[in-house]
Structure formats: C-alpha cells, structure tokens
Design a protein around this motif. Structure first.
Motif, PDB file in Angstrom:
ATOM      1  N   ASP A 146       0.656  -6.831  -4.329  1.00 34.80           N
ATOM      2  CA  ASP A 146       0.333  -6.283  -3.678  1.00 34.80           C
ATOM      3  C   ASP A 146       1.357  -4.541  -4.268  1.00 34.80           C
ATOM      4  N   THR A 165      -2.397  -2.876   0.537  1.00 30.81           N
ATOM      5  CA  THR A 165      -2.257  -4.290   0.406  1.00 30.81           C
ATOM      6  C   THR A 165      -2.835  -5.194   1.063  1.00 30.81           C
ATOM      7  N   HIS A 166      -3.065  -4.862   1.972  1.00 33.04           N
ATOM      8  CA  HIS A 166      -3.593  -5.462   3.281  1.00 33.04           C
ATOM      9  C   HIS A 166      -5.116  -5.742   2.427  1.00 33.04           C
ATOM     10  N   LEU A 169      -4.435  -7.961  -0.434  1.00 36.55           N
ATOM     11  CA  LEU A 169      -4.480  -9.255   0.136  1.00 36.55           C
ATOM     12  C   LEU A 169      -5.360 -10.578   0.586  1.00 36.55           C
ATOM     13  N   GLN A 194       5.042  -4.997   3.577  1.00 39.83           N
ATOM     14  CA  GLN A 194       4.989  -3.760   2.850  1.00 39.83           C
ATOM     15  C   GLN A 194       5.440  -3.015   3.985  1.00 39.83           C
ATOM     16  N   SER A 205       2.260  -4.835   9.680  1.00 34.04           N
ATOM     17  CA  SER A 205       2.203  -5.249   8.230  1.00 34.04           C
ATOM     18  C   SER A 205       2.765  -6.838   8.439  1.00 34.04           C
TER      19      SER A 205
END
Length: 376
Positions: A146, A165-166, A169, A194, A205
């Motif tokens: 992340d 970040t997603h 992921l 986050q 998030s």
C-alpha cells in the motif's frame, strides 16, 4: 488461518478472540514485538517465548529483502528457520519504510522505485514482487502493498492514494492467489485500510477492503504524527465497517494508552517499536505511569522496576542499577529495559483480554488510562 471470538465487552467494542495459524494460536487482543531485521533488538528468542510470552513477532519486508536477502532466507527454509522462532510471524509489506524514504523513492502505478539505505542501490517494489518476497520470507500473515500517506496530507492526494492502494490490492490478491506457500504451511494476506484523517475516505477504503473478503484486515497510516483524537476517530469509523468475524490489526500503534483506547474501539492486533526503541533511550513503562530512568531521582532508588515485580521479567534489578547501566552505556542496560517494556506491553494486552472475558474491561480501561498517562 482461523479466527474465533471468545467474548465481547458490554460497554465498548472490545473483543477477546483467538487466531489459529499453522505455527500456533494467538490470543487477542495481542501486541506483536517488532523484529524489523529478523530480530527483536536486544532480546533472545527464548526470552521472547519464555519470559515475555510473545505469541507472534514481526519482520519487515524492506529490511529483510535488502539484508540478508531472499536467496539466504530461501536457502534457510524461511524466516522461522533462519531466526529460530517457531511461533507465528507477520511481515509488513515495506510500504511504510518506502514512505519514510521520501527523498530517495518515486511512486508510480507500476510500483515504487527506491534506493537502498545501505548502499544506495536502486530497487523496484510492485504489488506482485512484494507478494513473492513475502512468500519467500515465509511469514504466517503477510500484508498487502500500500501507500502510506504522510500527516498532514491534502485531501486530493489522500483520495488518489487510496484509489491506487485499492488497485494495488487487487494485484496483490491476484498474485497471492495464483502462487503457493514455499515451506509447507499456509499464509494469509491482510489488506490495509488507508485514507489519512478524512472520514469519507476511511469509510470508503474500509468498504473496499472488506469487499475482498480476506482472512483479516489492517488499518494503516495512523501512526504518522496525527493527534490521538484523530486516530481514535478514524479507527472508530473503520471498525464500524470491517467484518466482526475477522481480526483487525492497527499498524504501528502505539503507547499503552493508545492500545487500550483502540482495544475499546474493536482492534485485536497491535505492533509498535515504542517499547523497544524507548527502552534503549531509558524510558520505562509501568502500571503507574512512565519513567525516564536517566533522571537523577532514580540514582539511589533501590526498588524494583515494577511495583509488583513478580509479574515482570528481571525482577532482581533495581531502578538505581538500571540507571547506572544506561548512563554507563552498558549493553545490559538496553537488554533489561527492553525486556521490561515488552513484558509490560504483553501483560497489558493479556490483562485487557482477561477483563473483557470477565466483563469488567471498560471500567478497568478508564482507570488504567489515567494511571498510564502519568510521568513518574
């Protein structure tokens, strides 16, 4: 990995549970000593297991990747075999360390390019190779890659950061699911929530992270200098959303007071360098408050480091002796102080668990928060 709840508190979200891994069971709430480079500084593994009663420790992907390196770790049979720790291990993905290297790294959609703090060599971390790296290190619980945003952080940057970040992921999960553990035991992947200190971003998030339905979930970016009130507010929002039947890990937190307040908000797992780092600088945590052992007032204090010394390791050492060792820069001073602080942190979460099961956690927590905030 399996997780079951043993008890919940009537007056808060505090829970007592059990995480079962192939390397053993972890009773929650739990504090995890930080062993950045494969060792908890100044402590033997037998002391961690037998004296401190640690149930799980951390390793760090960034540091272990650079030294001793993946080739050595794989030849050893993974970090458990390399460092002689046969209980569970969790590895941080390296996202926080990359964040801290702000002047020698570049973040792009592909991943993060950074220069080693050891020799300046250039490296690339991507969601895919970070999964591969953690497979090789061999931790029981591994973290998604992340971006950890700084504090303060502009809203626009924080929004763009969680979106990346997603996306990262999704790539982490794809790589994790198409690969297998290397050493004959299972591994679990935890995503990381986050969103800086923005309520809508944290909520969004948390919803995205929960939708991936992994075996546990983490909350990051709340140990980067924000006020404690902001930390608690963000944790509260996230814990309303993350599923009840999976462990929740608040990364990098914190003081004893932080830990108790976040247990009350529904957190199960904690890690922080504070008990070990502060110990090496002469700060001790006790049930009645915190001590700077360097101060003159302890020079002729021949009482034990903790009032009820039977509960703690190293009960034969006095404040005066430890002060002498610290001022003399003796290595034993760091060892004694580190053992004491880690023992205290493990005692604190174990006591919290017992209070949750007994049904009187909330009253005890409020009393302890006042005591622990005092400078002695």
């Amino acid at each position: 990995m399996k997780f079951k709840l043993d008890a919940t508190d009537k007056f808060s979200r505090a829970r007592a549970g059990e995480i079962t891994t192939d390397h053993g069971t972890i009773k929650t709430p739990i504090f995890m000593p930080v062993g950045t480079a494969g060792t908890v500084k100044a402590v033997h593994q037998r002391e961690l297991a037998d004296d401190i009663k640690a149930q799980i420790i951390l390793g760090n992907t960034y540091h272990l990747y650079l030294r001793p390196g993946l080739d050595t770790l794989e030849k050893a049979g993974g970090l458990h075999k390399f460092n002689g720790w046969d209980k569970p291990i969790l590895t941080d993905s390296g996202g926080y360390q990359v964040y801290s290297l702000s002047e020698v790294r570049k973040i792009k959609e592909e991943g993060v390019t950074f220069r080693s703090h050891i020799d300046g060599s250039k490296h690339l971390f991507t969601p895919e190779n970070v999964m591969d790296t953690q497979r090789t290190i061999g931790a029981d619980i591994i973290m998604a890659f992340d971006e950890c945003t700084p504090y303060p952080c502009e809203y626009g940057y924080a929004r763009r950061s969680i979106e990346m970040t997603h996306r990262w992921l999704k790539r982490c999960c794809t790589r994790f699911d198409e690969t297998e553990p290397k050493y004959g035991y299972s591994q679990s992947l935890f995503p990381i929530v986050q969103g800086s200190v923005y309520k809508d971003l944290r909520k969004r998030s948390a919803e995205v992270i929960a939708s991936f339905e992994r075996e546990g979930n983490a909350i990051g970016g709340l140990s980067v200098g924000e006020p404690a009130e902001e930390m608690y507010a963000m944790t509260d929002i996230v814990c309303e959303i993350l599923p009840l039947d999976k462990p929740r890990y608040l990364m990098g937190v914190g003081t004893p007071v932080n830990i108790l307040e976040n247990i009350a908000l529904g957190i199960d797992m904690f890690d922080c360098v504070m008990p070990t780092r502060n110990a090496r600088n002469g700060m001790l945590f006790t049930r009645n408050g915190f001590i700077n052992i360097r101060n003159e007032k302890w020079k002729n204090d021949f009482s034990a480091l903790e009032e009820d010394s039977d509960l703690f390791a190293d009960k034969n050492y006095t404040k005066a002796y430890l002060r002498h060792l610290v001022h003399s820069k003796e290595i034993l001073g760091s060892q004694i102080a580190t053992l004491h602080n880690l023992h205290f942190y493990l005692w604190l979460v174990t006591e919290a668990r017992e209070k949750i099961i007994a049904g009187d956690f909330y009253e005890w927590k409020n009393k302890m928060v006042k005591q622990l905030s005092q400078r002695l």
